[in-house]
Enzyme design. Structure first.
Site, PDB file in Angstrom:
ATOM      1  CD  GLN A   1      -2.702   1.344   2.782  1.00  0.00           C
ATOM      2  OE1 GLN A   1      -3.587   2.545   2.982  1.00  0.00           O
ATOM      3  NE2 GLN A   1      -3.064  -0.056   2.944  1.00  0.00           N
TER       4      GLN A   1
ATOM      5  N   GLY B   1      -8.397  20.617  19.058  1.00  0.00           N
ATOM      6  CA  GLY B   1      -7.097  22.087  18.893  1.00  0.00           C
ATOM      7  C   GLY B   1      -7.941  22.575  20.183  1.00  0.00           C
TER       8      GLY B   1
END
Ligand code: CAO
Length: 424
Positions: free
Chosen positions: A16, A246
């Protein structure tokens, strides 16, 4: 005209991480020549197969817009062809286990001798150091890169995420390294080595968690729900459940239908700038200016109760109704979309982020198109190549071999049975 038109990539990638990188380069216009072991190919062709005798979705969704050449790089004639490919190409991309390329005789020094302009780009599990020889897969990287220790709920074990930040994330990092090296080559005329280690890539994506690690030295992380719940912090950045990463508190909240639909949820952020709008929407106008609620610091120890009240409201709406009501009020929310919903999403189809391709073995399949849109370099997603589909074409048109040469190469067995027949 495509951005990377004229750039030739010798694609020695598999599984991948590397294939994600070279697929992006192909979408930006590079000619990506995927070198695969004769008769075997990339291991993912046969992994998680859903249609008998057809390339798997694992392979087809990671190898669009490439050409495939079967080539035994350990065979003498195979090495001759590989040497020609190194001479002709601009970039070699690989994600073999550490040392595999050297064992083949195509390590960095050998490559430089054959083509000093070549950029050699590698994904490895770890950078130089005590783990440099380790083989690494996605979840190992998520664990070693700091993501798993910070993912999950406080009272549960570390968790890996569904987003393949170790493989596809590192592939993205590598692609940026490659185009940067190509840019530098314009000025120096020289190639260079580009390394993206999966541990480094994951850590780069988990950067804010290292931020929090250092903030811990100065007191508790007040935006974590753990703070509001009065649970003391330990020495390391804890798992934060679905808390927003955040400074604006956020949670995943139930929506109408959650009892039967595992994805009837919304993400809801109580951004300080729109607190008054949040209060109006949920029917608590008094909270706008009330003591203990009016400012973000005052709200920190009440976030559980505040989100419980918001959830009372979101449970009366579908996740899309929440979106429709909150967006005009600038309240940041996001529906939890299932893969089924995403596959059917008309908007994503209109932008080419979800595409459909026809494949000769498996028929029509859905894939993710190029997630980066360049206004002057449009992407047309093409199906992945069959194993060795372009062997003869590459030998002749890229490497300039004659029919006679192709016959000789095919006879040697270096390019596999199928191509031998094709050459005859
Ligand atoms: N002709 C002849 N031999 C070939 C060949 C070709 N065209 N292509 C590959 N090979 C050989 C390699 O040379 C290697 O042989 P040696 O072991 O004798 O040197 C062998 O095939 C197997 O390569 P590998 O060790 O890379 O493969 P693996 O299945 O054992 O390991 C993986 C897979 C992913 C763990 C390992 O490649 C790895 O750690 N890669 C770096 C990190 C990485 O990318 N991980 C992400 C994987 S998911 O994206």
């Amino acid at each position: 005209m495509k951005a990377l038109e004229g750039v030739k990539i010798l694609d020695f990638t598999h599984v991948q991480s590397g294939p994600t990188c070279t697929q992006l380069l192909a979408w930006f216009g590079a000619d990506v020549i995927k070198v695969e072991r004769p008769g075997v190919g990339d291991a993912t062709r046969k992994q998680l197969q859903d249609v008998p005798d057809a390339d798997s979705l694992y392979f087809t969704m990671l190898n669009h817009n490439k050409r495939s050449i079967e080539l035994n790089s350990k065979d003498e004639t195979g090495k001759e062809v590989l040497t020609r490919l190194v001479q002709e190409c601009d970039v070699l991309v690989e994600n073999f286990a550490p040392g595999a390329l050297d064992r083949m005789g195509f390590g960095w020094e050998a490559i430089q001798k054959i083509n000093p302009r070549m950029i050699m780009a590698s994904v490895k599990g770890f950078g130089p150091g005590k783990y440099e020889d380790c083989k690494v897969y996605e979840n190992v990287a998520q664990c070693a890169g700091g993501s798993a220790s910070t993912t999950g709920f406080l009272d549960g074990p570390p968790l890996v995420t569904g987003a393949q930040i170790g493989d596809s994330g590192t592939g993205l990092h590598l692609a940026l390294g490659i185009v940067t090296a190509l840019f530098q080559r314009e000025k120096t005329g020289k190639g260079q080595k580009v390394l993206a280690a999966m541990q480094d890539g994951v850590l780069n994506l988990a950067r804010v968690k290292l931020r929090d690690q250092q903030r811990l030295d100065h007191g508790p992380l007040k935006e974590y729900s753990q703070f509001g719940a009065g649970i003391p912090f330990g020495e390391a950045t804890p798992r934060a459940g679905n808390d927003s990463g955040g400074g604006q508190p956020g949670r995943i909240l139930k929506c109408k239908g959650w009892e039967t639909d595992p994805n009837a949820y919304t993400y809801f952020i109580t951004q300080a700038a729109v607190w008054k709008n949040v209060c109006d929407v949920i029917g608590e106008p008094d909270w706008k200016d009330a003591e203990g609620y009016a400012t973000p610091p005052e709200r920190l120890d009440k976030l559980d109760a505040i989100f419980a009240r918001i959830e009372e409201w979101t449970m009366t709406k579908t996740k899309f109704e929440v979106m429709d009501i909150c967006n005009p009020l600038n309240i940041p929310v996001g529906p939890i979309l299932s893969m089924k919903e995403i596959a059917e999403d008309e908007g994503l189809r209109a932008t080419g982020t979800i595409v459909e391709c026809d494949h000769p073995e498996r028929g029509r399949y859905v894939s993710v198109g190029c997630p980066i849109k360049l206004s002057d370099s449009p992407v047309e997603v093409e199906r992945s190549p069959l194993l060795g589909e372009h062997t003869e074409e590459i030998l002749k048109s890229v490497l300039g071999y004659s029919d006679e040469d192709v016959g000789r190469i095919a006879d040697s067995g270096a390019v596999g049975e199928v191509k031998k027949m094709a050459a005859e």
